[in-house]
Design an enzyme around this catalytic site. Structure first.
Site, PDB file in Angstrom:
ATOM      1  N   ASP A  34       8.717 -11.546   6.242  1.00  0.00           N
ATOM      2  CA  ASP A  34       9.081 -10.465   7.155  1.00  0.00           C
ATOM      3  C   ASP A  34      10.532 -10.078   6.887  1.00  0.00           C
ATOM      4  OD1 ASP A  34       9.692  -8.828   9.349  1.00  0.00           O
ATOM      5  OD2 ASP A  34       8.453 -10.012  10.718  1.00  0.00           O
ATOM      6  N   GLY A  38       5.103   2.696  -1.314  1.00  0.00           N
ATOM      7  CA  GLY A  38       5.726   1.542  -1.948  1.00  0.00           C
ATOM      8  C   GLY A  38       4.915   1.023  -3.121  1.00  0.00           C
ATOM      9  N   TYR A  45      13.210   6.930  16.682  1.00  0.00           N
ATOM     10  CA  TYR A  45      12.874   6.894  15.261  1.00  0.00           C
ATOM     11  C   TYR A  45      13.992   7.503  14.421  1.00  0.00           C
ATOM     12  CZ  TYR A  45      10.285   7.639  10.900  1.00  0.00           C
ATOM     13  OH  TYR A  45       9.887   7.643   9.583  1.00  0.00           O
ATOM     14  N   ARG A  96       0.858  -1.188   0.000  1.00  0.00           N
ATOM     15  CA  ARG A  96       0.000   0.000   0.000  1.00  0.00           C
ATOM     16  C   ARG A  96       0.895   1.239   0.000  1.00  0.00           C
ATOM     17  NH1 ARG A  96      -0.262  -1.972   5.412  1.00  0.00           N
ATOM     18  NH2 ARG A  96      -2.081  -3.233   4.889  1.00  0.00           N
ATOM     19  N   LYS A 142      15.862   5.647  11.280  1.00  0.00           N
ATOM     20  CA  LYS A 142      15.816   6.151   9.899  1.00  0.00           C
ATOM     21  C   LYS A 142      17.202   6.567   9.411  1.00  0.00           C
ATOM     22  CE  LYS A 142      12.873   6.302   7.519  1.00  0.00           C
ATOM     23  NZ  LYS A 142      12.240   5.277   6.653  1.00  0.00           N
ATOM     24  N   LYS A 185       4.508  -8.517   4.810  1.00  0.00           N
ATOM     25  CA  LYS A 185       3.844  -9.351   5.813  1.00  0.00           C
ATOM     26  C   LYS A 185       2.348  -9.462   5.577  1.00  0.00           C
ATOM     27  CE  LYS A 185       4.776  -8.646  10.093  1.00  0.00           C
ATOM     28  NZ  LYS A 185       4.926  -7.909  11.373  1.00  0.00           N
TER      29      LYS A 185
END
Length: 291
Positions: free
Chosen positions: A83, A32, A181, A29, A185, A51
């Site tokens: 995964d 991507g 985070y 979704r 990243k 997944k």
């Protein structure tokens, strides 16, 4: 701000993606899937490692439904339920890509986990998830695909690794806002930085791509205030078009860059981005983090 910004006048040398095989993490979704469908419009083969074999309770789309959309866009698709955190699943995706399409020309590190909690409140399971999906996943998928990418480069194909990660901006603001985070990243961005140098002699490009503005996705719309955020966003098509511009460039000269979507598109002559807006004027768009 540590960022390798490309020369806006550099030629893009587009050649299209027809017949080339992309191996992508995630992609069922959002951004991507938009990248995958843009590649498919050229006639590319797309292998999705995700997944989402079963529907998500809040987010629409499975890897099988994504494969149907990719094929409807003009490409061929191979959905692989797995995964990116599991070595065996990633190795299986690489093996199935080779068995089905005969090679891998491009790796797209798209899968990512996000939690913007500050240090004192973040659950360590979420911390580990972000490190495993973002940092380790991008490293692992790239690593296991390297023999196939080297073979593609030797055969004269434009071999690329594209990672959806931000410029390495060492302004303390970003680490202070959401340290866990940011670490995860920026680790993805270090994959780009390191592989670009390591693989330069092999003719394999490694670049990062990051949207300049918020991107309208189901995940954004599910957040509190998501409708207003979506209005101040651009559609994922801008990132897909930017990825296409990078992946159709010469890997010998376009490597080691941290592109925003706008920078990547300007290289191929696009200067009007208004068609990507979800409603807000250019001045009303919400800038993405890390920029």
């Amino acid at each position: 701000m540590t960022t390798n910004t490309p020369d806006a006048s550099a030629p893009a040398a587009p050649r299209g993606l027809a017949g080339r095989t992309l191996l992508m993490s995630g992609g069922s979704r959002g951004i991507g899937l938009a990248i995958a469908k843009r590649a498919a419009a050229d006639g590319a083969n797309v292998v999705l490692l995700a997944k989402t074999g079963e529907p998500h309770p809040k987010l629409a789309g499975t890897v099988f439904e994504a494969a149907e959309e990719i094929e409807a866009s003009g490409g061929r698709a191979l959905p692989v339920v797995g995964d990116v955190r599991r070595d065996d699943d990633v190795a299986r995706a690489v093996a199935q890509a080779l068995a089905t399409f005969g090679g891998i020309d491009t790796v797209v590190n798209n899968a990512s986990a996000i939690d913007l909690s500050p240090t004192d409140t973040i659950d360590m399971k979420r911390y580990d998830l972000m490190q495993d999906v973002n940092a380790r996943g991008a490293f692992l998928l790239s690593k296991l695909a390297l023999p196939a990418l080297r073979e593609a480069a030797r055969a004269g194909s434009a071999a690329h690794i594209l990672t959806l990660s931000p410029p390495l901006n060492l302004d303390p603001r970003w680490a202070g806002a959401h340290l866990a985070y940011t670490m995860a990243k920026y680790a993805m961005s270090l994959v780009t930085l390191g592989l670009a140098e390591e693989l330069r002699g092999d003719g394999i490009a490694a670049n990062s791509l990051w949207p300049r503005t918020l991107i309208d996705t189901a995940a954004i719309r599910n957040l509190p205030g998501g409708a207003a955020m979506a209005h101040a966003s651009r559609g994922p098509e801008i990132v897909a078009d930017a990825a296409h511009a990078i992946l159709t460039s010469d890997p010998r000269t376009t490597t080691g860059h941290f592109f925003t979507d706008e920078e990547a598109l300007r290289r191929v002559g696009v200067t009007d981005f208004s068609r990507y807006s979800r409603g807000a004027s250019e001045d009303g768009l919400e800038r993405d983090i890390f920029l």
